[in-house]
Enzyme design. Structure first.
Site, mmCIF file in Angstrom:
data_model
loop_
_atom_site.group_PDB
_atom_site.id
_atom_site.type_symbol
_atom_site.label_atom_id
_atom_site.label_comp_id
_atom_site.label_asym_id
_atom_site.label_seq_id
_atom_site.Cartn_x
_atom_site.Cartn_y
_atom_site.Cartn_z
ATOM 1 N N ARG A 18 0.840 -1.185 0.000
ATOM 2 C CA ARG A 18 0.000 0.000 0.000
ATOM 3 C C ARG A 18 0.883 1.245 0.000
ATOM 4 O O ARG A 18 2.112 1.145 0.049
ATOM 5 C CB ARG A 18 -0.931 0.002 1.211
ATOM 6 C CG ARG A 18 -0.250 -0.055 2.560
ATOM 7 C CD ARG A 18 -1.260 -0.320 3.667
ATOM 8 N NE ARG A 18 -0.639 -0.405 4.977
ATOM 9 C CZ ARG A 18 -1.264 -0.848 6.067
ATOM 10 N NH1 ARG A 18 -2.520 -1.239 5.990
ATOM 11 N NH2 ARG A 18 -0.637 -0.899 7.230
ATOM 12 N N THR A 41 3.101 4.121 1.078
ATOM 13 C CA THR A 41 3.964 4.256 2.250
ATOM 14 C C THR A 41 4.510 5.663 2.437
ATOM 15 O O THR A 41 5.092 5.968 3.469
ATOM 16 C CB THR A 41 5.177 3.306 2.141
ATOM 17 O OG1 THR A 41 5.977 3.696 1.018
ATOM 18 C CG2 THR A 41 4.732 1.864 1.995
ATOM 19 N N SER A 56 5.738 -2.051 -18.091
ATOM 20 C CA SER A 56 4.746 -0.986 -17.931
ATOM 21 C C SER A 56 3.511 -1.503 -17.207
ATOM 22 O O SER A 56 2.935 -0.806 -16.355
ATOM 23 C CB SER A 56 4.354 -0.427 -19.299
ATOM 24 O OG SER A 56 3.297 0.504 -19.187
ATOM 25 N N HIS A 65 4.293 -1.769 -13.546
ATOM 26 C CA HIS A 65 4.310 -0.421 -12.976
ATOM 27 C C HIS A 65 2.885 0.085 -12.761
ATOM 28 O O HIS A 65 2.555 0.661 -11.705
ATOM 29 C CB HIS A 65 5.069 0.514 -13.918
ATOM 30 C CG HIS A 65 5.438 1.827 -13.306
ATOM 31 N ND1 HIS A 65 6.044 2.837 -14.033
ATOM 32 C CD2 HIS A 65 5.284 2.325 -12.052
ATOM 33 C CE1 HIS A 65 6.252 3.877 -13.242
ATOM 34 N NE2 HIS A 65 5.792 3.597 -12.040
ATOM 35 N N ARG A 113 -2.343 9.466 -12.372
ATOM 36 C CA ARG A 113 -1.508 8.450 -13.021
ATOM 37 C C ARG A 113 -2.115 7.894 -14.304
ATOM 38 O O ARG A 113 -1.384 7.382 -15.164
ATOM 39 C CB ARG A 113 -1.238 7.305 -12.039
ATOM 40 C CG ARG A 113 -0.485 7.743 -10.786
ATOM 41 C CD ARG A 113 -0.408 6.633 -9.751
ATOM 42 N NE ARG A 113 0.162 7.096 -8.496
ATOM 43 C CZ ARG A 113 1.453 7.100 -8.196
ATOM 44 N NH1 ARG A 113 2.324 6.667 -9.093
ATOM 45 N NH2 ARG A 113 1.888 7.527 -7.030
ATOM 46 N N CYS A 130 12.659 2.009 0.263
ATOM 47 C CA CYS A 130 11.560 1.664 1.165
ATOM 48 C C CYS A 130 11.509 0.148 1.315
ATOM 49 O O CYS A 130 11.368 -0.573 0.320
ATOM 50 C CB CYS A 130 10.247 2.193 0.604
ATOM 51 S SG CYS A 130 8.756 1.499 1.334
ATOM 52 N N CYS A 170 8.290 -1.443 0.003
ATOM 53 C CA CYS A 170 8.285 -1.369 -1.461
ATOM 54 C C CYS A 170 9.292 -2.363 -2.040
ATOM 55 O O CYS A 170 9.039 -2.988 -3.081
ATOM 56 C CB CYS A 170 8.618 0.041 -1.929
ATOM 57 S SG CYS A 170 7.579 1.337 -1.218
#
Length: 475
Positions: A194, A196, A258, A261, A293, A400, A403
């Site tokens: 999620r 961060t 992609s 991402h 996005r 992170c 992540c």
């Protein structure tokens, strides 16, 4: 007043299907899906056909959300798939770390030893996670032991390295050494993916390195450092224009990256920290973040293409699940955690899920890749494999920890899917008897990452339905 321009506008991007039969525009799919009726008004965030494939979004949405997603989520809650061993302390191999994320939401909570099932801890170090494969490892060890007396220490070590090299040669990603003291079990359910707070130039550097150096992109085409920014060259073309005329393999590679991402960005938008106070944290859907996005106007038309690539990635990983069924349905394969009743039940759920994946009316046709001149195809395939391995190594540069955890898991899962897709002959040659040596194998780590990575993609498809609903209410 903000206007959300997805509704109705994006559909035009998904109604274009290539009509060329050239290698550069080959169709990935085996047969055409029947078009489903459009969703209710206001819910057509993404509709119609996908590039490079006569697939339509509506069929994928219905298949995933109604048939596959519920079974998959149930399976991923089981002990076998929730505990993942990972080394989050490996140094970045490409540049000097500028520091780790200081946000408290970036932290990963490892499992105390007593919370990991004994069956996973005692057997998780085996290279191949099945009784049959373990027997083969014993036979191999006995064979090596029989000749050890006549071999030097250097030669014995070389034999071990050769065996490791044979296994690595099949992989499209770097696998963490589970024997490393830095490797720890992580409960994925207690460390969900999620938002961060990890963002800015350090985070952008990760994706910029991937797109600029590891996607077969011409160096003359520059991607903005900020991944949220749209691109428009001096000729007025968008960032995606460089894909026109590229061979089908290079286009596919870029769309996989992609799509990954895009999936990650959907997760961050769907589980966004909306409120953080002394009493509680509130996580939920951030429509503005999602719009930033993927909105067609705000991204200069790139947003819809990013979502299209998500569906392409879904088809790739779905195909891998269908292809690996012959290996995982063998009686000797066990989801071993030391709890026999639960292990048998979870294997039944896994096989039911793989049968559902196999029943999909439209599957990615991997035979359209690397199908040209044998020597050129082999070289391109090796470039494809090595480049993706490089991307998996970049995950150790993510500042992170949470992540980094999910980045490593999802790249490893996609790498495992690619390994499956391009091992068709080995899978078809799997022996019928339980004593013969397996021609294709997967480690527990690969199996766990494969299913969890697909779980992330499946969740993204499901979350798009939620964003459709939210966007339809905006006036």
């Amino acid at each position: 007043m903000k206007r959300y321009v997805f509704l109705g506008v994006l559909s035009m991007y998904y109604l274009q299907v290539s009509s060329s039969s050239s290698a550069a525009h080959g169709c990935f799919c085996q047969k055409r899906c029947l078009m489903r009726p459009k969703h209710q008004p206001g819910a057509n965030l993404v509709t119609g056909s996908l590039d490079d494939c006569a697939c339509d979004v509506e069929t994928i949405d219905a298949f995933n959300n109604e048939r596959l997603f519920p079974k998959l989520q149930k399976l991923l809650e089981s002990d076998y798939f929730r505990f993942y061993k990972v080394n989050l302390n490996k140094p970045c191999p490409f540049w000097t770390d500028s520091g780790l994320c200081g946000q408290k939401n970036c932290a990963v909570i490892p499992c105390p030893p007593n919370e990991v099932p004994e069956g996973i801890k005692t057997n998780g170090h085996h290279n191949k996670y099945s009784a049959e494969a373990n027997n083969q490892e014993c036979e191999k060890a006995e064979t090596l032991g029989a000749v050890d007396s006549s071999l030097s220490k250097e030669t014995r070590q070389a034999l071990l390295e050769w065996n490791k090299h044979d296994d690595e040669a099949e992989r499209f990603c770097v696998i963490d050494d589970e024997e490393s003291p830095d490797s720890q079990y992580v409960d994925l359910l207690l460390n969900p993916e999620r938002f961060t707070g990890y963002k800015g130039p350090e985070a952008w550097q990760i994706w910029n390195s991937i797109y600029e150096e590891n996607c077969f992109k011409p160096y003359t085409v520059k991607r903005p450092l900020n991944p949220l920014a749209s691109y428009s060259g001096t000729d007025g073309k968008t960032f995606y224009s460089w894909l026109d005329g590229q061979c089908v393999e290079k286009r596919a590679f870029f769309r996989l990256v992609s799509g990954l991402h895009s999936s990650i960005n959907i997760h961050l938008s769907a589980r966004y920290l909306l409120d953080d106070n002394w009493f509680q944290k509130k996580w939920g859907h951030n429509v503005s973040e999602f719009q930033q996005r993927f909105d067609a106007q705000l991204t200069n038309g790139e947003g819809p293409k990013r979502l299209r690539n998500l569906y392409f990635l879904y088809l790739i990983e779905l195909r891998a699940l269908a292809k690996v069924l012959p290996l995982l349905q063998r009686p000797s394969f066990q989801l071993y955690t030391g709890q026999p009743t639960q292990d048998r039940q979870h294997k039944r759920v896994l096989l039911e899920l793989l049968q559902v994946a196999k029943s999909f009316p439209l599957h990615f046709d991997e035979t359209s890749l690397f199908a040209g001149n044998k020597e050129e195809a082999a070289n391109l395939k090796e470039d494809f494999r090595l480049t993706f391995r490089n991307i998996s190594r970049i995950m150790d540069c993510v500042g992170c920890f949470k992540c980094r955890l999910w980045g490593k898991l999802q790249t490893q899962g996609l790498g495992t899917a690619l390994k499956i897709l391009f091992s068709e002959r080995q899978i078809e040659a799997l022996p019928k008897s339980g004593s013969a040596r397996l021609t294709f194998q997967l480690s527990r780590q690969e199996i766990v990452s494969l299913l969890n990575a697909f779980g992330r993609i499946s969740t993204s498809i499901r979350e798009l339905e939620n964003f459709r609903s939210l966007l339809s209410k905006v006036r």
